[in-house]
Design an enzyme around this catalytic site. Structure first.
Site, PDB file in Angstrom:
ATOM      1  N   ASN A 211      11.806  23.634  -6.313  1.00 16.20           N
ATOM      2  CA  ASN A 211      11.002  24.858  -6.271  1.00 16.20           C
ATOM      3  C   ASN A 211      10.998  25.413  -4.855  1.00 16.20           C
ATOM      4  OD1 ASN A 211       8.664  23.667  -4.780  1.00 16.20           O
ATOM      5  ND2 ASN A 211       8.621  22.370  -6.609  1.00 16.20           N
ATOM      6  N   ASP A 280       7.459  19.567 -12.099  1.00 18.23           N
ATOM      7  CA  ASP A 280       6.793  19.163 -13.347  1.00 18.23           C
ATOM      8  C   ASP A 280       7.782  18.655 -14.387  1.00 18.23           C
ATOM      9  OD1 ASP A 280       4.136  19.763 -12.675  1.00 18.23           O
ATOM     10  OD2 ASP A 280       4.529  21.899 -12.952  1.00 18.23           O
ATOM     11  N   LYS A 289      29.768  14.425 -12.472  1.00 16.65           N
ATOM     12  CA  LYS A 289      29.580  15.872 -12.285  1.00 16.65           C
ATOM     13  C   LYS A 289      29.896  16.603 -13.600  1.00 16.65           C
ATOM     14  CE  LYS A 289      31.095  19.881  -9.790  1.00 16.65           C
ATOM     15  NZ  LYS A 289      32.188  20.519  -9.116  1.00 16.65           N
ATOM     16  N   PHE A 322      -4.146  21.401  -4.752  1.00 16.10           N
ATOM     17  CA  PHE A 322      -3.797  22.806  -4.534  1.00 16.10           C
ATOM     18  C   PHE A 322      -3.411  23.410  -5.876  1.00 16.10           C
ATOM     19  CE2 PHE A 322      -3.474  24.046  -0.044  1.00 16.10           C
ATOM     20  CZ  PHE A 322      -3.860  22.848   0.547  1.00 16.10           C
ATOM     21  N   LYS A 340      -8.228  16.947 -13.391  1.00 15.73           N
ATOM     22  CA  LYS A 340      -7.659  15.923 -12.502  1.00 15.73           C
ATOM     23  C   LYS A 340      -8.743  15.171 -11.728  1.00 15.73           C
ATOM     24  CE  LYS A 340      -3.439  18.682 -12.140  1.00 15.73           C
ATOM     25  NZ  LYS A 340      -2.078  18.719 -11.626  1.00 15.73           N
TER      26      LYS A 340
HETATM   27  N1  CTP Z   1       0.579  17.823  -9.001  1.00 19.41           N
HETATM   28  C1  CTP Z   1       0.902  16.479  -9.067  1.00 19.41           C
HETATM   29  N2  CTP Z   1       1.878  16.048  -9.918  1.00 19.41           N
HETATM   30  C2  CTP Z   1       2.538  16.914 -10.708  1.00 19.41           C
HETATM   31  C3  CTP Z   1       2.221  18.288 -10.660  1.00 19.41           C
HETATM   32  C4  CTP Z   1       1.228  18.711  -9.797  1.00 19.41           C
HETATM   33  O1  CTP Z   1       0.303  15.704  -8.336  1.00 19.41           O
HETATM   34  N3  CTP Z   1       3.486  16.468 -11.514  1.00 19.41           N
HETATM   35  C5  CTP Z   1      -0.500  18.266  -8.099  1.00 19.41           C
HETATM   36  C6  CTP Z   1      -0.063  19.273  -7.053  1.00 19.41           C
HETATM   37  O2  CTP Z   1       0.317  18.613  -5.840  1.00 19.41           O
HETATM   38  C7  CTP Z   1      -1.304  20.119  -6.846  1.00 19.41           C
HETATM   39  C8  CTP Z   1      -2.003  20.053  -8.189  1.00 19.41           C
HETATM   40  O3  CTP Z   1      -1.474  18.921  -8.867  1.00 19.41           O
HETATM   41  O4  CTP Z   1      -2.164  19.598  -5.876  1.00 19.41           O
HETATM   42  C9  CTP Z   1      -1.811  21.284  -9.037  1.00 19.41           C
HETATM   43  O5  CTP Z   1      -0.427  21.529  -9.164  1.00 19.41           O
HETATM   44  P1  CTP Z   1       0.108  22.805  -9.945  1.00 19.41           P
HETATM   45  O6  CTP Z   1       1.600  22.783  -9.896  1.00 19.41           O
HETATM   46  O7  CTP Z   1      -0.618  24.018  -9.473  1.00 19.41           O
HETATM   47  O8  CTP Z   1      -0.413  22.556 -11.398  1.00 19.41           O
HETATM   48  P2  CTP Z   1       0.107  21.687 -12.589  1.00 19.41           P
HETATM   49  O9  CTP Z   1      -0.805  20.512 -12.738  1.00 19.41           O
HETATM   50  O10 CTP Z   1       1.555  21.405 -12.466  1.00 19.41           O
HETATM   51  O11 CTP Z   1      -0.213  22.637 -13.836  1.00 19.41           O
HETATM   52  P3  CTP Z   1       0.515  23.971 -14.377  1.00 19.41           P
HETATM   53  O12 CTP Z   1       1.977  23.660 -14.477  1.00 19.41           O
HETATM   54  O13 CTP Z   1      -0.136  24.156 -15.695  1.00 19.41           O
HETATM   55  O14 CTP Z   1       0.195  25.083 -13.436  1.00 19.41           O
END
Ligand code: CTP
Length: 400
Positions: A211, A280, A289, A322, A340
């Site tokens: 990302n 995620d 490859k 965050f 969380k």
């Molecule tokens: N986070 C995490 N592990 C993941 C995804 C997110 O620890 N696999 C943590 C991020 O570091 C952040 C918080 O969870 O502090 C929120 O992350 P965000 O990407 O905004 O949300 P998601 O939980 O991924 O939810 P969504 O995809 O529904 O926005």
């Protein structure tokens, strides 16, 4: 930007080491931060670089002789000692370190050090054989015992051609160390884990998904927490940033690696600040490859949610998350705070100008577990980090 060095008086003592050639850069960078710099040079230093260079840069005479009458400082060693907010001796040669350890005062630099009641930061720089000689190490220990601050030299290739520990640290690190003297040491009691940057998930040996996270927010938090005295562990995915001075840096690539690194430290930390943009989803890995002719369809499986797991296993730790959103940031952030089991979440709308990935600034809203919200204006990420650490300190104080 934070301006801790603005109008601070920095007395720079340069001694006879080849690293003297890097001091003009240090001076320029200190001046760019608003500091006023004056320079003392030993005889040895003048063999490497001329005083004229430094008078041109600082706009002051370069002070070299304890018996010379300088009209702006009639009693030169004591006046300079009084002028300084901090006395930085960089590079510090083995000879000057030995003199300082003995309390000798046979030139202007050592006399000023003896007369100085402000912090004195010594930055040794020499060949590794010299640096590790028991006599030099004993002198450095003695300096520390006597209230001097000693900065570890860096490892790497030295001007003499050898490799090892003995290089003058990077200029950014010297400046970060100087800045620490002007920060309140109000996080000294705490151990804080910060995550930063993106994670990467491999598709095949040459491709991956990731990302847009630059890591800037997490790195700023880690840097300032360390500067305020906290013991900081920074777990980061791949970024373009160099690890801040004074943090224990753990470099990872995947979400799984981040999870393992975070859980290893989790029991012993007081707070976790998850600023990382964790991937995620992860593709199923293909060890060869993938050929263009074969086409590419990705099947993505969910990675684990590290912060949710931290919430499940939470004991004494403060958890800060965050939420970078594009839709309704506050509603989404509130949902994540509850799901969380966080104490605090920082929400931002990444579609707003100046608040997205990779920018120097951020505009955030804080949501606490008790529902209280704080909406902050657009600020530099370092300022956001500084204020955020104030709030985290408040929460930690309440917990103990
Ligand atoms: N986070 C995490 N592990 C993941 C995804 C997110 O620890 N696999 C943590 C991020 O570091 C952040 C918080 O969870 O502090 C929120 O992350 P965000 O990407 O905004 O949300 P998601 O939980 O991924 O939810 P969504 O995809 O529904 O926005």
């Amino acid at each position: 930007m934070l301006n801790l060095l603005k109008n601070k008086h920095i007395l720079l003592g340069i001694t006879g080491s080849i690293a003297a050639y890097r001091m003009p850069d240090l001076i320029r960078q200190l001046q760019a931060k608003g500091a006023k710099v004056k320079v003392i040079m030993t005889k040895g230093a003048q063999a490497f670089i001329t005083p004229l260079t430094f008078s041109a840069l600082t706009g002051h005479p370069v002070y070299t002789d304890v018996f010379h009458f300088y009209s702006e400082h009639p009693i030169i060693h004591l006046d300079l000692a009084r002028w300084a907010d901090i006395f930085v001796i960089a590079p510090a040669s083995a000879d000057v370190i030995a003199k300082l350890a003995q309390g000798m005062a046979n030139d202007l630099l050592t006399s000023t050090a003896l007369g100085c009641s402000r912090p004195i930061l010594v930055c040794p720089s020499m060949n590794p054989n010299m640096y590790f000689k028991p006599a030099v190490q004993a002198n450095l220990r003695r300096l520390t015992q006597n209230g001097f601050y000693v900065m570890q030299p860096a490892k790497g290739k030295l001007a003499c051609g050898t490799e090892g520990q003995g290089r003058l640290p990077a200029i950014e690190d010297i400046i970060a160390r100087i800045e620490m003297f002007f920060f309140p040491q109000d996080l000294r009691r705490y151990k804080i884990l910060v995550t930063a940057g993106p994670t990467q998930e491999a598709i095949d040996p040459v491709r991956f998904i990731t990302n847009r996270s630059s890591g800037k927010m997490g790195f700023a938090i880690a840097k300032l927490a360390a500067a305020r005295g906290a013991e900081v562990i920074l777990v980061s995915g791949p970024t373009q940033l160099r690890p801040p001075y004074g943090v224990n840096f753990i470099s990872i690539t995947t979400t799984q690696e981040m999870k393992e690194a975070v859980f290893e430290c989790y029991p012993e930390v007081d707070a976790v600040i998850m600023a990382a943009a964790v991937a995620d989803f992860r593709p199923r890995y293909t060890p060869q490859k993938i050929k263009k002719a074969d086409g590419l369809a990705l099947y993505l499986e969910k990675t684990e949610d590290i912060l949710s797991l931290l919430g499940q296993y939470k004991r004494h730790q403060l958890l800060v998350g965050f939420a970078a959103e594009t839709g309704d940031p506050l509603a989404e952030a509130k949902r994540k705070l509850e799901q969380k089991r966080l104490d605090l979440i920082i929400a931002n709308d990444v579609t707003q100008p100046g608040a997205g990935f990779g920018t120097e600034t951020n505009q955030v809203t804080l949501i606490y577990r008790n529902g209280v919200r704080e909406c902050w204006p657009l600020m530099y990420k370092e300022e956001v980090a500084m204020r955020l650490l104030d709030r985290i300190k408040g929460l930690l104080c309440r917990m103990c």
